[in-house]
Design a protein around this motif. Structure first.
Motif, PDB file in Angstrom:
ATOM      1  N   THR A 373       0.855  -1.193   0.000  1.00 60.58           N
ATOM      2  CA  THR A 373       0.000   0.000   0.000  1.00 60.58           C
ATOM      3  C   THR A 373       0.883   1.233   0.000  1.00 60.58           C
ATOM      4  O   THR A 373       2.075   1.170   0.297  1.00 60.58           O
ATOM      5  CB  THR A 373      -0.906   0.007   1.229  1.00 60.58           C
ATOM      6  N   SER A 374       0.300   2.363  -0.284  1.00 60.61           N
ATOM      7  CA  SER A 374       1.068   3.617  -0.397  1.00 60.61           C
ATOM      8  C   SER A 374       1.728   4.009   0.916  1.00 60.61           C
ATOM      9  O   SER A 374       2.803   4.619   0.923  1.00 60.61           O
ATOM     10  CB  SER A 374       0.151   4.747  -0.886  1.00 60.61           C
ATOM     11  N   ASP A 443      -6.533  -1.864  -1.469  1.00 57.12           N
ATOM     12  CA  ASP A 443      -5.756  -0.640  -1.689  1.00 57.12           C
ATOM     13  C   ASP A 443      -4.278  -0.914  -1.965  1.00 57.12           C
ATOM     14  O   ASP A 443      -3.432  -0.023  -1.866  1.00 57.12           O
ATOM     15  CB  ASP A 443      -5.887   0.294  -0.481  1.00 57.12           C
ATOM     16  N   SER A 444      -3.932  -2.160  -2.286  1.00 59.33           N
ATOM     17  CA  SER A 444      -2.519  -2.481  -2.542  1.00 59.33           C
ATOM     18  C   SER A 444      -2.255  -2.642  -4.037  1.00 59.33           C
ATOM     19  O   SER A 444      -3.179  -2.860  -4.833  1.00 59.33           O
ATOM     20  CB  SER A 444      -2.120  -3.762  -1.811  1.00 59.33           C
TER      21      SER A 444
END
Length: 455
Positions: A373-374, A443-444
């Motif tokens: 993820t970010s 979200d990855s």
């Protein structure tokens, strides 16, 4: 068959040198070395360029006379002469060994100076018999009792002892027949050293029992040497070539779990080193003991000439210190990882973290997929810590310490291990050895860690 003919035949069979090739001859001015020099001067074929090497040990009053004698001899016969003087204080112990080290170091210098590949010494059959008895008395070890080798590696060439099959009596008879001059070392009659006691007290008694005692002892040494050669050949056949690696001043091999003939295999490995080293029986026994010690999976032993032996589980290695050994970088700095970029590591590996669209089209040593993820960026590389934990596919985790043990990593590999760590502290990989399990989430995104050997 006269000595002159036998010597010519031996040299022709050995073909150790070509016509006019430089050879270094150790000459003490004793009867053995003067006969050797005379024989070389009268070769029928393969006449070499003779360089006489003489050491004035400055231990006896006649040393000066001996040096003057050999200087005049070489001048008369147009022979090149090199002389060394031993400048020393009073020597209380170990004189013989210190003198020997000085002589052979000098011979190396002369060989280097004249680009010679061959050193000749005048050891003869009686020397061989005395050496066998001396080794038997001192150690009784089979390898030690093999005595003097007629030909062996020395410096950048060979040490050749062409008189080893000639008796002292034959040599002295030859000298008298050819009216040669020589010096008798008066200290040979003094029973201070073990060799002199064997020569003057023990050998005469053995010869009285059997006139062929000297010949039999020399034959015994030769047979042992041949047996050793045969054993080494058998050990060489046992080597699994896929498990053998060699390079400049290093050789390593992965032993089988229950390997037979370990000592012979060690000798074969030593023979494959670029720089030849000769281990004592005690050193070989220490190495063998370490190999067989199941309670000590890793260990290291210092050897001669800056070489070491290292055991890492079944992997054994002889190597020159700080030459082939993996460099340990305790202070290798941490750094931030930029995507789609290659980095070099102190363990000889290179790595990069790539997006799927930028992954190079090539084969990799290791290739692993991460879903990140970010908030896990930026990624960082730092030295691995024993307490770091790797996430396993089954949901559990493993400490880096346990990982090192399970993978049987060497001490050098452990010291040089680097971890890829996310911004949230998660250890993504011990680069080149193990990666953490990673799962896709909403979200990855997918990233690929690739590892190769460094160019």
């Amino acid at each position: 068959m006269d000595l002159d003919f036998r010597f010519n035949t031996l040299v022709e069979q050995q073909k150790s040198w070509g016509k006019d090739e430089p050879i270094v001859v150790a000459v003490s001015t004793g009867v053995d070395s003067m006969v050797l020099l005379h024989l070389l001067q009268n070769l029928k074929k393969r006449y070499p360029r003779i360089i006489v090497a003489h050491v004035n040990h400055q231990l006896r009053a006649q040393s000066t006379a001996e040096e003057l004698f050999i200087r005049n001899y070489c001048k008369k016969h147009h022979l090149q002469l090199e002389v060394a003087h031993w400048h020393h204080q009073k020597i209380s112990s170990g004189m013989e060994n210190k003198a020997r080290v000085l002589r052979y170091n000098f011979f190396k210098i002369v060989m280097q100076q004249y680009h010679a590949k061959i050193l000749l010494t005048a050891h003869q059959q009686n020397d061989q018999a005395e050496t066998v008895l001396m080794k038997l008395i001192r150690s009784g070890n089979l390898n030690e009792v093999q005595g003097i080798q007629a030909v062996r590696p020395f410096y950048n060439g060979i040490l050749f002892r062409p008189l080893l099959n000639f008796t002292r009596t034959e040599i002295k008879t030859y000298a008298q027949q050819h009216q040669l001059d020589w010096f008798e070392d008066s200290t040979n009659q003094q029973n201070i050293t073990m060799r002199n006691r064997i020569r003057n007290q023990i050998m005469p008694g053995l010869i009285k029992e059997n006139k062929n005692a000297v010949q039999h002892l020399a034959d015994f040494a030769y047979q042992l040497q041949r047996q050793t050669v045969d054993n080494l050949a058998m050990a060489n056949d046992l080597l699994e070539n896929d498990e053998l690696q060699t390079g400049k001043d290093f050789v390593q091999y992965r032993l089988l779990k229950k390997q037979a003939g370990v000592k012979e295999i060690l000798q074969v490995l030593l023979s494959k080193l670029t720089t030849k080293i000769h281990l004592t029986e005690k050193q070989l026994s220490e190495v063998e003991k370490l190999i067989n010690n199941s309670q000590k999976p890793q260990g290291r032993i210092n050897l001669e000439s800056g070489f070491l032996f290292q055991k890492n589980y079944q992997l054994i290695k002889f190597y020159k210190n700080n030459n082939h050994q993996d460099k340990i970088s305790h202070d290798f700095p941490s750094f931030m990882v930029i995507l789609n970029h290659w980095y070099s590591l102190p363990n000889g590996k290179s790595f990069g973290v790539f997006t799927t669209s930028s992954l190079p089209a090539q084969t990799f040593l290791r290739k692993s997929i991460f879903f990140l993820t970010s908030n896990q960026f930026p990624l960082q590389v730092r030295k691995s810590d024993f307490h770091d934990r790797i996430k396993l596919k089954n949901g559990g985790n493993k400490s880096v310490r346990r990982l090192f043990i399970d993978k049987k990593l060497t001490n050098e590999q452990r010291e040089n291990a680097m971890s890829l760590v996310a911004a949230d502290g998660k250890v993504l990989a011990v680069i080149g050895f193990q990666e953490s399990s990673s799962k896709l989430s909403a979200d990855s995104e997918k990233y690929i860690l690739v590892v190769n050997e460094r160019d």
